[in-house]
Design a protein around this motif. Structure first.
Motif, mmCIF file in Angstrom:
data_model
loop_
_atom_site.group_PDB
_atom_site.id
_atom_site.type_symbol
_atom_site.label_atom_id
_atom_site.label_comp_id
_atom_site.label_asym_id
_atom_site.label_seq_id
_atom_site.Cartn_x
_atom_site.Cartn_y
_atom_site.Cartn_z
ATOM 1 N N LEU A 3 59.511 131.740 10.339
ATOM 2 C CA LEU A 3 58.247 131.503 9.254
ATOM 3 C C LEU A 3 58.826 132.091 7.662
ATOM 4 C CD1 LEU A 3 55.111 132.001 11.325
ATOM 5 C CD2 LEU A 3 56.388 129.875 11.014
ATOM 6 N N LEU A 4 58.605 131.328 6.600
ATOM 7 C CA LEU A 4 58.760 131.931 5.461
ATOM 8 C C LEU A 4 57.488 132.773 5.053
ATOM 9 C CD1 LEU A 4 60.078 131.812 2.556
ATOM 10 C CD2 LEU A 4 58.539 129.923 2.295
ATOM 11 N N VAL A 5 58.060 134.056 4.692
ATOM 12 C CA VAL A 5 56.876 135.071 4.460
ATOM 13 C C VAL A 5 56.879 135.166 2.932
ATOM 14 C CG1 VAL A 5 56.315 137.503 4.656
ATOM 15 C CG2 VAL A 5 57.166 136.262 6.500
ATOM 16 N N PHE A 6 58.221 135.670 2.264
ATOM 17 C CA PHE A 6 57.910 135.460 0.790
ATOM 18 C C PHE A 6 59.421 135.166 0.287
ATOM 19 C CE2 PHE A 6 59.532 139.642 2.420
ATOM 20 C CZ PHE A 6 60.256 140.058 1.581
ATOM 21 N N THR A 7 59.394 134.844 -1.167
ATOM 22 C CA THR A 7 60.666 134.886 -1.863
ATOM 23 C C THR A 7 60.863 135.890 -2.954
ATOM 24 O OG1 THR A 7 59.691 133.508 -3.583
ATOM 25 C CG2 THR A 7 60.716 132.335 -1.479
ATOM 26 N N TYR A 20 65.772 134.866 -3.503
ATOM 27 C CA TYR A 20 65.955 135.171 -2.131
ATOM 28 C C TYR A 20 64.900 134.951 -1.241
ATOM 29 C CZ TYR A 20 69.627 137.971 -4.045
ATOM 30 O OH TYR A 20 70.814 138.411 -4.939
ATOM 31 N N VAL A 21 64.983 134.214 -0.013
ATOM 32 C CA VAL A 21 63.872 133.741 0.786
ATOM 33 C C VAL A 21 64.144 134.569 2.427
ATOM 34 C CG1 VAL A 21 62.939 131.860 1.996
ATOM 35 C CG2 VAL A 21 64.039 131.500 -0.065
ATOM 36 N N TYR A 22 62.921 135.347 2.628
ATOM 37 C CA TYR A 22 62.779 135.987 3.747
ATOM 38 C C TYR A 22 61.941 135.570 4.567
ATOM 39 C CZ TYR A 22 64.789 139.447 0.664
ATOM 40 O OH TYR A 22 65.988 139.887 -0.047
ATOM 41 N N ASN A 23 62.216 135.735 6.012
ATOM 42 C CA ASN A 23 61.258 135.138 7.203
ATOM 43 C C ASN A 23 60.508 136.051 7.631
ATOM 44 O OD1 ASN A 23 62.721 136.904 8.836
ATOM 45 N ND2 ASN A 23 63.977 135.167 9.720
ATOM 46 N N ALA A 24 59.704 136.086 8.701
ATOM 47 C CA ALA A 24 58.614 136.989 9.144
ATOM 48 C C ALA A 24 59.179 138.132 9.815
ATOM 49 C CB ALA A 24 57.807 136.303 10.242
ATOM 50 N N THR A 36 74.232 127.335 -6.138
ATOM 51 C CA THR A 36 74.850 127.334 -4.778
ATOM 52 C C THR A 36 73.523 128.103 -3.842
ATOM 53 O OG1 THR A 36 76.846 127.947 -5.648
ATOM 54 C CG2 THR A 36 76.396 128.813 -3.485
ATOM 55 N N THR A 37 73.651 127.517 -2.725
ATOM 56 C CA THR A 37 72.392 128.078 -1.617
ATOM 57 C C THR A 37 73.249 128.766 -0.349
ATOM 58 O OG1 THR A 37 70.586 126.678 -2.487
ATOM 59 C CG2 THR A 37 70.442 127.485 -0.255
ATOM 60 N N THR A 38 72.909 129.719 -0.087
ATOM 61 C CA THR A 38 73.478 130.146 1.117
ATOM 62 C C THR A 38 72.698 130.574 2.197
ATOM 63 O OG1 THR A 38 75.161 131.328 -0.245
ATOM 64 C CG2 THR A 38 75.079 131.980 1.882
ATOM 65 N N ARG A 39 72.574 130.155 3.260
ATOM 66 C CA ARG A 39 71.743 130.330 4.415
ATOM 67 C C ARG A 39 72.595 131.271 5.305
ATOM 68 N NH1 ARG A 39 67.620 127.535 2.932
ATOM 69 N NH2 ARG A 39 68.032 125.364 2.164
ATOM 70 N N PHE A 40 71.544 132.239 5.997
ATOM 71 C CA PHE A 40 71.944 133.151 6.919
ATOM 72 C C PHE A 40 71.182 133.138 8.171
ATOM 73 C CE2 PHE A 40 71.834 134.772 2.484
ATOM 74 C CZ PHE A 40 73.051 135.249 2.224
ATOM 75 N N VAL A 41 72.073 133.358 8.911
ATOM 76 C CA VAL A 41 71.466 133.302 10.711
ATOM 77 C C VAL A 41 71.591 134.576 11.359
ATOM 78 C CG1 VAL A 41 71.842 131.979 12.895
ATOM 79 C CG2 VAL A 41 72.286 130.966 10.734
ATOM 80 N N TYR A 42 70.685 134.868 12.266
ATOM 81 C CA TYR A 42 70.513 136.305 12.947
ATOM 82 C C TYR A 42 70.607 136.083 14.418
ATOM 83 C CZ TYR A 42 69.599 137.917 8.072
ATOM 84 O OH TYR A 42 69.653 138.066 6.898
ATOM 85 N N ASP A 43 70.752 137.059 15.075
ATOM 86 C CA ASP A 43 70.646 137.093 16.732
ATOM 87 C C ASP A 43 69.404 137.528 16.935
ATOM 88 O OD1 ASP A 43 70.620 139.826 16.507
ATOM 89 O OD2 ASP A 43 72.838 139.660 17.586
#
Length: 126
Positions: A3-7, A20-24, A36-43
């Motif tokens: 879920l988007l929490v803040f930018t 920058y966009v951060y999740n919960a 340019t938009t870069t997407r980040f994926v976490y485990d």
């Protein structure tokens, strides 16, 4: 599901240089820099495992939370981490240094020394 929490927006001399966009989980999930938009994926342990921008993808390889390598297209770099597991340098398969940690840039962007650029700190560098 994240879920988007803040930018967060970074400005320099009154101009926006990055958003920058951060999740919960307080993980940076997107970075916008210019067009340019870069997407980040976490485990599941919040370890950064991949980032993608357009057709470019970078994958991070770690064991037990310690970063070992970074796969960037056809190249494989080997990560030298400090005692806390923070990346300090990346070398090529020939041993040439291609990235080092450089502090002081307010948006956290560092130029690589050889085979491209790093647009974000390596995992665990913050």
């Amino acid at each position: 599901m994240s879920l988007l929490v803040f930018t967060s927006t970074i400005t320099q001399n009154g101009a926006t240089v990055g958003t920058y966009v951060y999740n919960a989980m307080n993980e940076r999930v997107a970075k916008n820099h210019g067009s340019t938009t870069t997407r980040f994926v976490y485990d599941q342990t919040s370890q950064l495992v991949s980032e993608a921008s357009g057709s470019t993808r970078r994958d991070y390889i770690a064991v037990a939370g310690i970063p070992l390598a970074v796969a960037d297209g056809a190249s494989l770099g080997f990560i030298a981490a400090d005692g806390l597991g923070s990346p300090r340098a990346v070398t090529s398969s020939t041993g040439a240094v291609v990235w080092t940690h450089v502090s002081g840039n307010i948006v956290g962007e560092h130029a690589a020394l050889g085979i491209g650029t790093s647009t974000a700190p390596m995992p665990k560098q913050n």
